[in-house]
Motif scaffolding. Structure first.
Motif, mmCIF file in Angstrom:
data_model
loop_
_atom_site.group_PDB
_atom_site.id
_atom_site.type_symbol
_atom_site.label_atom_id
_atom_site.label_comp_id
_atom_site.label_asym_id
_atom_site.label_seq_id
_atom_site.Cartn_x
_atom_site.Cartn_y
_atom_site.Cartn_z
ATOM 1 N N SER A 93 -2.547 -0.577 4.768
ATOM 2 C CA SER A 93 -1.799 -1.525 3.935
ATOM 3 C C SER A 93 -0.560 -0.884 3.318
ATOM 4 C CB SER A 93 -2.699 -2.126 2.847
ATOM 5 O OG SER A 93 -3.150 -1.124 1.966
ATOM 6 N N ILE A 94 -0.631 0.402 2.986
ATOM 7 C CA ILE A 94 0.557 1.100 2.475
ATOM 8 C C ILE A 94 1.628 1.156 3.563
ATOM 9 C CG2 ILE A 94 1.460 3.347 1.736
ATOM 10 C CD1 ILE A 94 0.036 1.897 -0.494
ATOM 11 N N SER A 97 3.074 -2.276 4.040
ATOM 12 C CA SER A 97 3.935 -2.631 2.900
ATOM 13 C C SER A 97 5.291 -1.962 3.008
ATOM 14 C CB SER A 97 3.263 -2.236 1.583
ATOM 15 O OG SER A 97 2.073 -2.935 1.394
ATOM 16 N N PHE A 101 8.692 -4.077 3.240
ATOM 17 C CA PHE A 101 9.775 -3.883 2.272
ATOM 18 C C PHE A 101 11.068 -3.480 2.974
ATOM 19 C CE2 PHE A 101 6.607 -3.380 -1.243
ATOM 20 C CZ PHE A 101 7.193 -4.285 -2.120
ATOM 21 N N LEU A 126 7.016 2.645 -4.343
ATOM 22 C CA LEU A 126 5.842 2.684 -3.471
ATOM 23 C C LEU A 126 5.749 4.021 -2.739
ATOM 24 C CD1 LEU A 126 3.427 1.179 -2.181
ATOM 25 C CD2 LEU A 126 5.027 0.311 -0.482
#
Length: 141
Positions: A93-94, A97, A101, A126
Motif C-alpha cells: 500500500s505504501i 500510494s 501521488f 509519505l
C-alpha cells in the motif's frame, strides 16, 4: 496470557479516552465555532472512527469475560501468517500510494499549481515517514 490481558485493557482505556475527547471536542466546537462545513466533516469523521473503536471495544470486553475468547484473540493477533500478510499489505500500500501521488502530481501540474504543491508535500511526507520507519526497524530488528 496476563500480559495480553493487560494489553487489551490498555486498548480499551485509550479507546475510552479517544471517545471522551471527541465528545468534548464536538461540544466545544458547536459552542465556540461559526463555520459549520469543516466542523461537520471533522465531527463525522471522528464519530466514524469512534464507532469503529466501540466495535473493537465490544470485542475486547467479550474476550476479557472468557478465557477461551481471550486465547482466541491472542492466537489471531500473534499468528505469523496474519503478521506476514499485514506486513505485505503495508509494504504494497505504501508503494501504491507513492505511485498514485506521483501520477496525481504529474496530472495536476498541467492544471493547478496549488494542487501540485500539496501533492508534492504529501508525497515527500509519505516518503520521509516510510524511510524513517525503515531505518528504525532495520536498527531494531
Amino acid at each position: 496470557m496476563k500480559e495480553f490481558e493487560k494489553k487489551v485493557k490498555k486498548r480499551i482505556f485509550f479507546s475510552r479516552i479517544y471517545i471522551a475527547t471527541i465528545i468534548i471536542f464536538i461540544i466545544l466546537t458547536r459552542i465556540f465555532s461559526n463555520d459549520e462545513i469543516p466542523l461537520d466533516f471533522i465531527s463525522g469523521f471522528s464519530v466514524g472512527i469512534g464507532a469503529v473503536m466501540m466495535f473493537y471495544m465490544a470485542q475486547y470486553h467479550k474476550a476479557l469475560k472468557s478465557e477461551e475468547e481471550l486465547e482466541k484473540l491472542y492466537i489471531e493477533e500473534t499468528d505469523e501468517r496474519q503478521q506476514y500478510i499485514k506486513s505485505m499489505i503495508g509494504s504494497s500500500s505504501i508503494t501504491a500510494s507513492i505511485v498514485i501521488f506521483t501520477l496525481g502530481m504529474l496530472v495536476s501540474s498541467f492544471f493547478n499549481l496549488t494542487v501540485f504543491i500539496t501533492l508534492l508535500i504529501a508525497l515527500m511526507t509519505l516518503i520521509i515517514v516510510t524511510l524513517a520507519f525503515k531505518i528504525y526497524y532495520n536498527k531494531k530488528l
